[in-house]
Design an enzyme around this catalytic site. Structure first.
Site, PDB file in Angstrom:
ATOM      1  N   CYS A 104      21.562 -14.259  10.719  1.00 53.81           N
ATOM      2  CA  CYS A 104      20.845 -15.051   9.727  1.00 53.81           C
ATOM      3  C   CYS A 104      21.464 -16.445   9.748  1.00 53.81           C
ATOM      4  O   CYS A 104      22.658 -16.598   9.517  1.00 53.81           O
ATOM      5  CB  CYS A 104      20.998 -14.385   8.364  1.00 53.81           C
ATOM      6  SG  CYS A 104      20.237 -15.323   7.039  1.00 53.81           S
ATOM      7  N   CYS A 111      19.835 -27.398  -0.091  1.00 51.23           N
ATOM      8  CA  CYS A 111      18.385 -27.221  -0.029  1.00 51.23           C
ATOM      9  C   CYS A 111      17.761 -27.969  -1.192  1.00 51.23           C
ATOM     10  O   CYS A 111      18.359 -28.074  -2.260  1.00 51.23           O
ATOM     11  CB  CYS A 111      18.061 -25.727  -0.150  1.00 51.23           C
ATOM     12  SG  CYS A 111      16.310 -25.333  -0.084  1.00 51.23           S
ATOM     13  N   CYS A 115      14.707 -23.384  -6.076  1.00 51.41           N
ATOM     14  CA  CYS A 115      14.358 -22.062  -6.613  1.00 51.41           C
ATOM     15  C   CYS A 115      15.409 -21.633  -7.649  1.00 51.41           C
ATOM     16  O   CYS A 115      16.615 -21.759  -7.414  1.00 51.41           O
ATOM     17  CB  CYS A 115      14.265 -21.033  -5.487  1.00 51.41           C
ATOM     18  SG  CYS A 115      13.001 -21.455  -4.268  1.00 51.41           S
ATOM     19  N   CYS A 118      18.321 -19.036  -6.745  1.00 47.14           N
ATOM     20  CA  CYS A 118      19.012 -19.174  -5.456  1.00 47.14           C
ATOM     21  C   CYS A 118      20.245 -20.065  -5.563  1.00 47.14           C
ATOM     22  O   CYS A 118      20.184 -21.158  -6.126  1.00 47.14           O
ATOM     23  CB  CYS A 118      18.043 -19.744  -4.423  1.00 47.14           C
ATOM     24  SG  CYS A 118      18.781 -19.951  -2.794  1.00 47.14           S
ATOM     25  N   CYS A 332      22.513 -15.310  -0.984  1.00 45.00           N
ATOM     26  CA  CYS A 332      22.310 -16.611  -0.372  1.00 45.00           C
ATOM     27  C   CYS A 332      23.136 -17.715  -1.010  1.00 45.00           C
ATOM     28  O   CYS A 332      23.079 -17.918  -2.207  1.00 45.00           O
ATOM     29  CB  CYS A 332      20.842 -16.965  -0.490  1.00 45.00           C
ATOM     30  SG  CYS A 332      19.826 -15.554  -0.182  1.00 45.00           S
TER      31      CYS A 332
HETATM   32  N1  SAH Z   1      13.948 -21.523   2.132  1.00 49.59           N
HETATM   33  C1  SAH Z   1      13.485 -20.364   2.820  1.00 49.59           C
HETATM   34  C2  SAH Z   1      14.554 -19.602   3.567  1.00 49.59           C
HETATM   35  C3  SAH Z   1      15.900 -19.438   2.937  1.00 49.59           C
HETATM   36  S1  SAH Z   1      16.050 -18.345   1.574  1.00 49.59           S
HETATM   37  C4  SAH Z   1      12.736 -19.462   1.862  1.00 49.59           C
HETATM   38  O1  SAH Z   1      12.656 -19.770   0.684  1.00 49.59           O
HETATM   39  O2  SAH Z   1      12.168 -18.475   2.299  1.00 49.59           O
HETATM   40  C5  SAH Z   1      15.920 -16.725   2.247  1.00 49.59           C
HETATM   41  C6  SAH Z   1      15.370 -15.700   1.273  1.00 49.59           C
HETATM   42  O3  SAH Z   1      16.345 -15.337   0.273  1.00 49.59           O
HETATM   43  C7  SAH Z   1      14.168 -16.196   0.505  1.00 49.59           C
HETATM   44  O4  SAH Z   1      13.194 -15.189   0.432  1.00 49.59           O
HETATM   45  C8  SAH Z   1      14.759 -16.484  -0.848  1.00 49.59           C
HETATM   46  O5  SAH Z   1      13.781 -16.531  -1.843  1.00 49.59           O
HETATM   47  C9  SAH Z   1      15.739 -15.329  -0.993  1.00 49.59           C
HETATM   48  N2  SAH Z   1      16.743 -15.483  -2.042  1.00 49.59           N
HETATM   49  C10 SAH Z   1      17.339 -16.598  -2.479  1.00 49.59           C
HETATM   50  N3  SAH Z   1      18.203 -16.334  -3.486  1.00 49.59           N
HETATM   51  C11 SAH Z   1      18.167 -14.995  -3.678  1.00 49.59           C
HETATM   52  C12 SAH Z   1      18.818 -14.103  -4.561  1.00 49.59           C
HETATM   53  N4  SAH Z   1      19.697 -14.532  -5.469  1.00 49.59           N
HETATM   54  N5  SAH Z   1      18.528 -12.792  -4.473  1.00 49.59           N
HETATM   55  C13 SAH Z   1      17.634 -12.338  -3.560  1.00 49.59           C
HETATM   56  N6  SAH Z   1      16.986 -13.127  -2.706  1.00 49.59           N
HETATM   57  C14 SAH Z   1      17.237 -14.448  -2.753  1.00 49.59           C
END
Ligand code: SAH
Length: 350
Positions: A104, A111, A115, A118, A332
């Protein structure tokens, strides 16, 4: 002085041009390419004359990442924090599956998608990574683990489609028969839902798999969790996903992090099933990883099971993702967040 070139970011033809511009014969370019294909730094390109290495070293380098931290989970998952030339750092995870080893990778430092659940986005975007820097992550994982890499997921820190040119060039480099020769079909890219870029990808020849982070079945909830939804609402995003399938014939995976009391109710499951009706899609339910300073909690198991059941009953293809590496900070952005000195704190795992 001119900026030095990262040879790891260059195609075979571009490396040839650099070596030709130094007045060197073509076989030198082939020798250099052999080393670049292994991620070897210029000073260690052993079969090249010292004088040439010195000359090349004045113009070019090969990104080589320093390891800041390396953790091993009981389930075989390994997590790394690597430093780039400028001291910035990014995370990578190696996951061992029966079908091969998957890494990964991060595509940006920080970023800007914002979100709410995240950890990677807490301090915003620092910068995007170059193709060579993303490739250097693969070499660094192979070096540290001693393992071959067969699969790649672009799901680490960053929004890959916010760094699209570099990510596409990285895909070309890593799939090149002269390089690691990883099959494009073994590469997945995850996006928070940048619609114009999804449309661009649909018309792209590269055979990668697309994942879309959905996390909610309607605009009210999704906009609260993911600010990108205000630019590209659920309906617009799903339309783009339908176009993507129509053009490529490739099934999209939807990521859905289960958050207690927010998006994990029976109504949410029904709404999601209706949204995806008639679509060739796959839903990946992810147990939320807890993030420090975030109010969100993972759904209880029974909610995840019920949610999964409702989707299944409504004809939606669904799986619950295994939680690899949950004992080593696998959520993440957590490793880097812990590494930024003012953020250092006790672990905050479930
Ligand atoms: N920016 C891209 C890729 C990176 S994040 C995206 O949003 O898809 C990779 C994945 O991890 C995404 O699905 C994201 O929503 C998820 N993610 C981020 N924080 C998380 C958390 N605390 N628990 C579970 N999944 C998470």
């Amino acid at each position: 002085m001119e900026q030095k070139i990262d040879l790891l970011s260059l195609s075979k033809e571009e490396i040839r041009e650099v070596i030709a511009s130094m007045g060197e014969p073509r076989y030198r370019a082939d020798q250099v390419m052999g080393w670049v294909a292994k991620g070897t730094p210029v000073e260690r390109m052993a079969n090249l004359p010292k004088s040439f290495r010195e000359e090349l070293g004045k113009r070019a380098f090969v990104t080589n990442l320093r390891t800041l931290s390396h953790q091993r989970s009981g389930d075989g998952t390994e997590k790394f924090l690597f430093a780039f030339q400028d001291g910035q750092s990014a995370e990578c995870v190696l996951m061992r599956y029966k079908h091969g080893n998957s890494v990964c990778l991060s595509t940006q430092i920080g970023c800007r998608m914002g979100c709410a659940f995240c950890a990677s986005t807490k301090n915003g975007l620092v910068r995007s990574l170059s193709p060579g820097e993303i490739l250097a992550e693969v070499f660094a994982v192979m070096r540290e683990s001693g393992e071959r890499v067969t699969h790649i997921v672009l799901m680490g820190t960053g929004e890959p489609l916010d760094n699209m040119e570099n990510v596409l060039k990285f895909i070309d480099l890593v799939t090149s028969p002269d390089g690691l020769n990883i099959s494009a079909r073994h590469i997945s890219l995850s996006t928070s839902g940048l619609v114009p870029e999804i449309d661009r990808l649909a018309n792209d020849k590269r055979q990668i798999t697309l994942s879309v982070s959905l996390h909610a079945p309607n605009d009210e909830k999704r906009s609260m969790l993911m600010p990108v939804n205000r630019a590209y609402p659920v309906g617009v995003l799903i339309e783009a996903c339908r176009r993507y399938f129509a053009v490529t014939g490739r099934r999209i995976s939807f990521e859905y992090a289960m958050i207690a009391g927010v998006n994990d109710g029976e109504e949410d499951a029904k709404e999601l099933a209706a949204l995806l009706k008639g679509m060739q899609a796959h839903v990946n339910l992810i147990p939320l990883n807890r993030v420090k300073e975030s109010p969100y909690r993972p759904s209880p198991r029974r909610n995840v099971d019920r949610f999964c059941e409702i989707l299944g009953e409504n004809g939606v293809n669904v799986t619950v993702r295994r939680r690899l590496g949950s004992d080593i900070d696998a959520a993440c952005g957590q490793l880097r967040a812990n590494h930024i000195p003012e953020k250092r704190d006790a672990d905050y795992k479930i």
